[in-house]
Design a protein around this motif. Structure first.
Motif, short mmCIF file in Angstrom:
data_model
loop_
_atom_site.label_atom_id
_atom_site.label_comp_id
_atom_site.label_asym_id
_atom_site.label_seq_id
_atom_site.Cartn_x
_atom_site.Cartn_y
_atom_site.Cartn_z
N ILE A 35 30.22 53.36 97.09
CA ILE A 35 29.77 52.10 96.50
C ILE A 35 28.77 51.43 97.44
CG2 ILE A 35 30.48 49.78 95.78
CD1 ILE A 35 31.34 51.95 93.87
N MET A 36 27.65 50.98 96.89
CA MET A 36 26.66 50.22 97.64
C MET A 36 26.47 48.86 96.98
SD MET A 36 22.66 51.12 98.47
CE MET A 36 22.20 50.91 96.74
N PRO A 37 27.02 47.78 97.55
CA PRO A 37 26.88 46.46 96.92
C PRO A 37 25.44 45.97 97.00
CG PRO A 37 28.65 46.50 98.56
CD PRO A 37 27.84 47.73 98.76
N ASN A 38 24.94 45.45 95.88
CA ASN A 38 23.64 44.79 95.84
C ASN A 38 23.90 43.30 95.67
OD1 ASN A 38 21.06 43.92 95.46
ND2 ASN A 38 20.64 45.13 93.64
N TYR A 39 23.53 42.52 96.69
CA TYR A 39 23.90 41.10 96.70
C TYR A 39 22.84 40.21 96.04
CZ TYR A 39 27.65 42.33 99.93
OH TYR A 39 28.78 42.88 100.49
N ILE A 40 21.62 40.70 95.88
CA ILE A 40 20.55 39.90 95.30
C ILE A 40 20.23 40.46 93.92
CG2 ILE A 40 18.24 38.96 95.59
CD1 ILE A 40 20.18 38.07 97.74
N THR A 41 20.79 39.84 92.88
CA THR A 41 20.63 40.31 91.51
C THR A 41 20.16 39.18 90.61
OG1 THR A 41 22.94 39.81 90.99
CG2 THR A 41 22.46 42.03 91.82
N SER A 42 19.69 39.52 89.42
CA SER A 42 19.15 38.52 88.50
C SER A 42 20.21 37.56 87.99
CB SER A 42 18.45 39.21 87.32
OG SER A 42 19.37 40.04 86.62
N MET A 89 25.30 37.83 90.52
CA MET A 89 26.58 38.51 90.73
C MET A 89 26.37 39.74 91.62
SD MET A 89 28.59 36.57 88.98
CE MET A 89 30.10 37.53 88.76
N ILE A 90 27.42 40.13 92.32
CA ILE A 90 27.33 41.32 93.16
C ILE A 90 27.39 42.56 92.26
CG2 ILE A 90 28.44 42.67 94.98
CD1 ILE A 90 29.55 40.04 96.08
N ASP A 91 26.39 43.44 92.45
CA ASP A 91 26.32 44.65 91.65
C ASP A 91 26.75 45.83 92.52
OD1 ASP A 91 25.74 46.71 89.93
OD2 ASP A 91 23.56 46.60 90.22
N PRO A 92 27.96 46.38 92.26
CA PRO A 92 28.44 47.51 93.08
C PRO A 92 27.86 48.84 92.58
CG PRO A 92 30.14 46.86 91.52
CD PRO A 92 28.96 45.94 91.28
N GLN A 93 26.72 49.23 93.11
CA GLN A 93 26.05 50.45 92.66
C GLN A 93 26.74 51.68 93.24
OE1 GLN A 93 21.91 50.08 93.73
NE2 GLN A 93 21.67 48.14 92.66
N ARG A 94 26.90 52.68 92.39
CA ARG A 94 27.52 53.93 92.82
C ARG A 94 26.43 54.85 93.37
NH1 ARG A 94 32.69 54.08 90.98
NH2 ARG A 94 32.89 56.30 91.40
N VAL A 95 26.71 55.42 94.55
CA VAL A 95 25.71 56.26 95.21
C VAL A 95 26.32 57.58 95.64
CG1 VAL A 95 24.18 54.40 95.98
CG2 VAL A 95 26.20 54.95 97.33
N ASP A 102 20.14 50.46 100.72
CA ASP A 102 19.64 51.76 101.15
C ASP A 102 20.60 52.84 100.68
OD1 ASP A 102 18.74 53.99 102.48
OD2 ASP A 102 18.42 52.97 104.40
N ASP A 103 20.20 53.60 99.66
CA ASP A 103 21.06 54.66 99.15
C ASP A 103 20.79 56.00 99.85
OD1 ASP A 103 18.63 55.32 98.07
OD2 ASP A 103 19.30 55.34 95.99
N ASN A 104 19.96 55.97 100.88
CA ASN A 104 19.69 57.16 101.69
C ASN A 104 20.55 57.10 102.95
OD1 ASN A 104 18.68 59.33 103.05
ND2 ASN A 104 16.57 58.64 103.09
N VAL A 105 20.24 56.18 103.84
CA VAL A 105 21.11 55.91 104.99
C VAL A 105 21.86 54.62 104.67
CG1 VAL A 105 21.24 55.43 107.45
CG2 VAL A 105 19.51 57.01 106.59
N PHE A 106 23.14 54.71 104.50
CA PHE A 106 23.92 53.56 104.04
C PHE A 106 23.88 52.41 105.05
CE2 PHE A 106 26.84 56.66 101.58
CZ PHE A 106 25.91 56.74 100.55
#
Length: 822
Positions: free
Chosen positions: A286-293, A296-302, A766-770
């Motif tokens: 899970i990679m949380p994205n804190y700056i969204t439209s 809300m926190i967007d927990p992106q799966r990576v 960063d979905d490359n280097v977490f």
């Protein structure tokens, strides 16, 4: 973390690039003059304004101000028109441009209404060369090259791929996992093969205990299953006797996926590679994205990590579409298929734990070579070759298929005790004989070979250089290719004769040159660049000895007028390797002022990447930043440490099982060279780099704390167990097999060595280097009670920064670090 190069002054004037000199020393020691560049636009000489002050605000701003170089370029059908994409100013959209070689200027934007007629890059041609097939926006198009007409063959919402001409005159294509043929005369569409990732109808699934009880106790359930089986059998009987509705449907079982599939030119066979739809094919972390439209926190799966990855294998099938037969091709005919290639690694790791490892033979997990088309049919459809690799990364095979015996026949095995390169894997067939051509690093460098399937291999190229970008001529007498033959950092175009293996230089532009051969084979379209000049397009007529003609002018006058510093490429002697370390050195004309004697070392990313070449660098912001530093009196060095691209197999694999050791040794050699040759104070050297460069910055500061006065690690790797499988397992194997390699290669284990100022710059999406790599290191530094370090986070940035404001903030901090601590 993944990833251009001294020629006569006349050709450099043509290319509007920095003036250079050719060394009288051996080719391996060639360097580029670091004088103020004289640049040319058309017939007008533009001299850089040496009084212009280079600022961070300018070099880290939206790079559109520099100009927008041609991208994705290719030839038109007439061999007198070129096409290329160009980014819109202030807009990420790319437009396609068309330019006639007979006209001046950069050409015209292709109208959307005619885009489908010319967007045919990568088209496949018919046997007689009169027609071509290509896909545009998911549909198949046919172009008649003689009539200059275009027909759209499919009009569907499906995404069609792999268009091809069949030997019977039909065309074929793929939509999902279904292959179709289309008769161009009658318009009849036929389904050739349907690949289903389900169990064979009528074949009962393995039942659990409770399911078996259900069938015993409930008659209705048993009745429904019986009726379904009868219906399926009836449908199959009808298909077996009625050819008008017969289709070839193949079942591979539930939980599977097609990895690669290629139809034969005769349309009667299909090679399919199938793998289990394993958990790691679905992202897990899970990679949380804190700056969204929506705030809300967007927990992106990576992606999964190398520490979580399981062994991977595929099953390769031969499908007979005429007889509706399916054959699994075993790997046991491949030499070394059952070798314990990790035996020595496992013994070392077992011994550390007081255990004994007993080596034993067992079938290895093998699959098609990834990241390329690994199934290649001969034009006649009578032969096919597949490229396979072992999951442990130590072997690559090229095999043909014996259709009678349904077996793989090994044609070439490439073994590497370290790992097989993802590069140098091009291969294919000669059309007029049962002969393969392929690239291989078996000599220590990537070279071109040819091999009849019943004969011995022959090397067409050899030497201490690398061959890429193969193009076979239509008469099959020669290959064009790109290589760094005259200098590791200069990439020219060459031609080799198949019969004599004679290599001839085609271009002599210096710098970096990629190419495309025109359809009529009379011209080359060349993308040329130098250290101070971004890529532009040139055309070279192969029938004359005229110098190439520049055909695009996209670099801005503002960029050309800036006082950039042209780096000198030097080969720094090393006590750790026979070959020296090629390095870009940026130096002020005079060592005066407050920054005299100060130096900054830039460490490139990716590991396997070449940056000390004589072409335009992908690190163009860093190039401009380094010019700014030089303008202020600093010296800058940028080294192609061991593991870098362009210098052969031994240079590439020097880091096997111990990342961070050879590279840091080379970095220390660079510092010693600066002190001895550039009047640098050994106590006034800083270091910075991103990604792999961030990792090496940490390793240098942690393990050699007396060398660098300060350092900045950007988007860093602190623990290799968290990086991806494909990259990491090549170099360090896996944590399960080789924990020793991971522990001695990961900076987090050596953080106690930090004594000098450290700046950590970490992008958060960063979905490359977490981002977690930086977070864990920060906590480790806190617990070690380290001082004089700080962290800057970038909430909206991926691995490669996007926003100019983020670039500016990051480099202001790096600049401040060096200004304060050097």
């Amino acid at each position: 973390m993944k990833y251009t190069l001294l020629a006569a002054s006349v050709s450099l004037l043509l290319s509007a690039c920095v003036s250079t000199t050719t060394s009288t020393q051996p080719e391996s020691a060639a360097t580029q003059n670091s004088a103020i560049p004289q640049q040319v636009k058309g017939d007008e000489v533009v001299n850089p304004n040496i009084d212009t002050q280079i600022t961070l605000e300018k070099v880290m701003s939206d790079p559109d101000w520099m100009g927008r170089a041609p991208e994705q370029w290719y030839w038109g059908d007439d061999s007198n028109t070129i096409f290329y994409q160009q980014k819109r100013e202030g807009n990420p959209t790319r437009d396609l441009f068309s330019k006639s070689l007979a006209e001046q200027g950069n050409g015209d934007k292709v109208n959307y209404t005619t885009l489908h007629k010319v967007a045919d890059k990568g088209a496949v041609q018919s046997a007689d060369g009169s027609k071509e097939l290509y896909v545009f926006k998911g549909n198949v198009f046919l172009k008649d090259l003689q009539a200059k007409s275009v027909s759209q063959l499919t009009h569907t919402s499906a995404v069609e791929t792999q268009p091809m001409f069949l030997t019977n005159g039909d065309i074929a294509y793929r939509a999902g996992n279904v292959f179709y043929s289309l008769n161009l005369t009658t318009g009849q569409l036929r389904e050739l093969a349907n690949l289903k990732m389900t169990n064979t109808p009528g074949k009962a699934k393995a039942k659990t205990y409770i399911a078996k009880e259900q069938h015993k106790l409930i008659k209705f359930v048993a009745l429904q299953e019986r009726n379904a089986t009868i219906a399926a059998d009836k449908e199959q009987d009808i298909r077996d006797v009625n050819d008008t509705i017969a289709t070839s449907t193949f079942y591979f079982g539930e939980g599977k996926r097609v990895v690669q599939a290629q139809l034969s030119p005769t349309g009667d066979k299909l090679i399919v590679s199938v793998a289990k739809d394993m958990p790691w094919s679905k992202p897990e972390d899970i990679m949380p994205n804190y700056i969204t439209s929506d705030a809300m926190i967007d927990p992106q799966r990576v992606r999964y990590r190398v520490s979580d990855n399981r062994q991977y294998q595929e099953q390769v099938y031969l499908l007979d579409l005429v007889n509706d037969a399916q054959y699994l091709l075993g790997f046991d005919s491949l030499p070394g298929f059952d070798e314990d290639v990790l035996a020595s690694v496992r013994k070392e790791n077992y011994a550390r734990d007081g255990k004994t490892y007993e080596s034993k033979k067992a079938p290895r997990n093998i699959h098609l070579m990834q990241y390329q088309q690994a199934i290649k049919w001969h034009k006649d459809g009578e032969h096919v070759a597949v490229m396979l690799e072992a999951w442990d990364n130590k072997d690559r095979w090229i095999a043909t298929i014996d259709f009678d015996n349904k077996t793989l026949v090994n044609q070439h095995r490439l073994h590497d005790d370290a790992w097989i390169n993802w590069d140098f894997n091009d291969f294919g067939w000669f059309n007029n004989s049962a002969t393969l051509y392929y690239l291989s690093e078996e000599s220590g460098y990537g070279h071109l070979y040819v091999k009849p399937i019943d004969g011995k291999a022959k090397a067409l190229t050899s030497g201490r250089y690398e061959v890429r970008q193969l193009t076979k001529t239509q008469d099959e007498s020669s290959f064009y290719f790109q290589a760094n033959k005259k200098h590791p950092g200069i990439y020219e175009v060459y031609k080799v004769d198949v019969d004599t293996a004679k290599v001839t230089a085609v271009t002599d532009l210096g710098g970096n040159n990629s190419y495309a051969l025109s359809p009529d084979e009379t011209k080359l379209l060349i993308e040329h660049s130098t250290t101070t000049m971004p890529p532009e397009l040139y055309v070279q007529n192969l029938r004359t000895k005229m110098a190439p003609t520049r055909v695009t002018y996209t670099v801005s006058d503002e960029f050309l007028a800036m006082p950039w510093t042209a780096p000198t490429v030097v080969e720094i002697p090393s006590k750790h390797s026979e070959q020296g370390i090629y390095s870009r050195v940026y130096q002020p004309k005079e060592q005066t002022g407050p920054n005299a004697g100060k130096a900054v070392m830039f460490v490139h990313g990716a590991g396997y990447l070449q940056n000390s070449h004589l072409g335009w660098s992908g690190y163009f912001r860093e190039f401009m930043f380094h010019s700014m530093l030089v303008q202020q009196g600093y010296t800058v060095i940028d080294m192609d440490y061991r593991a870098s691209k362009g210098y052969g197999r031994d240079w590439r694999t020097a880091i096997y099982r111990h990342m961070g050791k050879p590279e840091v040794e080379d970095m220390l050699t660079g510092v010693d060279w600066l002190v001895a040759n550039a009047d640098i104070d050994k106590d006034k050297v800083g270091v910075y780099g991103g990604s792999y460069g961030g990792f090496l910055t940490l390793m240098a500061l942690f393990k050699e704390p007396d060398t660098f006065a300060a350092g900045s690690a950007l988007r860093l790797v602190s623990d290799w167990t968290s990086y991806n499988h494909g990259y990491t397992s090549n170099i360090l194997n896996t944590p399960g097999d080789d924990p020793i390699a991971f522990e001695r290669s990961s900076p987090i284990y050596f953080a106690e060595g930090l004594t000098k100022p450290l700046l950590i710059n970490a992008p958060m999406v960063d979905d490359n280097v977490f981002f977690q790599d930086s977070v864990r290191l920060v906590q480790r530094l806190i617990e070690l009670e380290k001082e004089n370090w700080e962290t800057a986070i970038y909430p909206v940035e991926p691995h490669g920064f996007v926003q100019p404001s983020s670039w500016l903030d990051e480099y202001r901090r790096i600049y401040k670090l060096f200004e304060t601590h050097l």
